[in-house]
Scaffold this active site. Structure first.
Site, mmCIF file in Angstrom:
data_model
loop_
_atom_site.group_PDB
_atom_site.id
_atom_site.type_symbol
_atom_site.label_atom_id
_atom_site.label_comp_id
_atom_site.label_asym_id
_atom_site.label_seq_id
_atom_site.Cartn_x
_atom_site.Cartn_y
_atom_site.Cartn_z
ATOM 1 N N LYS A 176 0.842 -1.205 0.000
ATOM 2 C CA LYS A 176 0.000 0.000 0.000
ATOM 3 C C LYS A 176 0.876 1.254 0.000
ATOM 4 O O LYS A 176 1.546 1.552 0.988
ATOM 5 C CB LYS A 176 -0.918 0.052 1.224
ATOM 6 C CG LYS A 176 -1.970 1.185 1.097
ATOM 7 C CD LYS A 176 -2.603 1.566 2.410
ATOM 8 C CE LYS A 176 -1.866 2.677 3.133
ATOM 9 N NZ LYS A 176 -1.869 3.968 2.399
ATOM 10 N N CYS A 184 13.252 11.071 7.087
ATOM 11 C CA CYS A 184 13.312 10.610 8.475
ATOM 12 C C CYS A 184 14.736 10.665 9.022
ATOM 13 O O CYS A 184 14.937 10.730 10.232
ATOM 14 C CB CYS A 184 12.728 9.211 8.605
ATOM 15 S SG CYS A 184 13.620 7.937 7.708
ATOM 16 N N GLU A 202 10.069 15.826 15.670
ATOM 17 C CA GLU A 202 10.382 15.772 14.246
ATOM 18 C C GLU A 202 9.467 16.721 13.480
ATOM 19 O O GLU A 202 8.242 16.583 13.515
ATOM 20 C CB GLU A 202 10.207 14.346 13.717
ATOM 21 C CG GLU A 202 10.601 14.209 12.258
ATOM 22 C CD GLU A 202 10.421 12.801 11.729
ATOM 23 O OE1 GLU A 202 11.291 12.343 10.977
ATOM 24 O OE2 GLU A 202 9.419 12.147 12.077
ATOM 25 N N GLU A 207 9.908 1.368 10.668
ATOM 26 C CA GLU A 207 10.957 2.376 10.452
ATOM 27 C C GLU A 207 10.283 3.731 10.626
ATOM 28 O O GLU A 207 9.515 4.171 9.765
ATOM 29 C CB GLU A 207 11.567 2.261 9.056
ATOM 30 C CG GLU A 207 12.691 3.254 8.845
ATOM 31 C CD GLU A 207 13.112 3.389 7.386
ATOM 32 O OE1 GLU A 207 13.986 4.239 7.122
ATOM 33 O OE2 GLU A 207 12.568 2.677 6.535
#
Length: 256
Positions: free
Chosen positions: A30, A139, A240, A105
């Site tokens: 997906k 990331c 983040e 992750e």
């Protein structure tokens, strides 16, 4: 089942699909609902290449419905996910129904550390790359810059000078060095972090604004942004941002 985010959509597909297929698994893949086109093209090639039916499967849709269905489905033995930490927690919860194996992750708030004996210009260049490559939507972005005090003033001055010269624009232009953000909602989220940084007392050295008008009209463009005088308890230091926002802190020596 494999769920990937919208940044680097083709690479994410390759990283997920290749090892799973090589190990003999059937997969359901997906992509992000924001960037499905490369996955659709890839699966057209997979079909043309003669993969057996049912080995590599593509489903489209958003996370709350389609992603959740994959994470919760009893016929899925393992789920591999790349994306945000909040979604990662939801996947862990959904996967508990049949004790799926999971690979997550997730995001990061990565420090880039520059000592006084570094190659000065190379360190400036890579500090910019770490913070602003892919508009900071990475990331592994070096979104926290720690600079040794003895070179900090000169380093920041050069960094701001170089950052102000970054050419922001469409990815279809050869001149462009930094492109837009993925969506208006994400742009507003990043701008919200800029306001948070200012409200908590950090010093905005450059950037911090949405670019509008002219070639930027209708797009989600933002100036590359640098903060200094940041404390470790600030949101812009801890969380983040996933946008072109660099936070600079200083240190005295290696021990610190």
């Amino acid at each position: 089942a494999q769920i990937v985010p919208w940044n680097y959509p083709l690479l994410m597909a390759a990283w997920k699909l290749a090892p799973a297929l090589a190990a003999g698994n059937a997969v359901v893949f997906k992509p992000s609902e924001l960037t499905p086109v490369t996955a659709v093209k890839l699966f057209e090639l997979i079909e043309q290449a003669g993969f057996p039916a049912g080995v590599a499967n593509l489903v489209l849709g958003d996370g709350p419905r389609v992603g959740h269905a994959l994470a919760a489905h009893p016929d899925v033995d393992k789920i591999a996910f790349t994306g945000g930490t909040v979604t990662g927690r939801k996947i862990m919860q959904a996967a508990s129904g049949n004790l799926k194996k999971i690979s997550l992750e997730l995001g990061g708030k990565n420090p880039n550390i520059v000592f006084a004996d570094a190659d000065f210009e190379a360190a400036v260049e890579y500090a910019m790359f770490g913070a602003f490559a892919n508009s900071g939507q990475v990331c592994a972005a070096g979104s926290r810059l720690l600079v040794e005090e003895s070179i900090c003033e000169r380093f920041i001055e050069r960094l701001v000078q170089r950052t102000k010269a970054i050419v922001v624009g469409s990815g279809l232009s050869d001149r462009t060095e930094m492109g837009p953000l993925i969506s208006e909602a994400h742009l507003n989220k990043v701008l919200g972090y800029v306001e948070s940084g200012k409200a908590e007392g950090a010093t905005l050295l450059c950037g911090g604004n949405r670019l509008t008008g002219g070639e930027y009209a209708g797009g989600y463009f933002m100036e590359p942004t640098i903060f200094t005088d940041a404390r470790s308890d600030m949101r812009i230091v801890k969380e983040e941002i996933f946008g072109p926002v660099l936070v600079v802190q200083t240190f005295r020596d290696e021990a610190e």
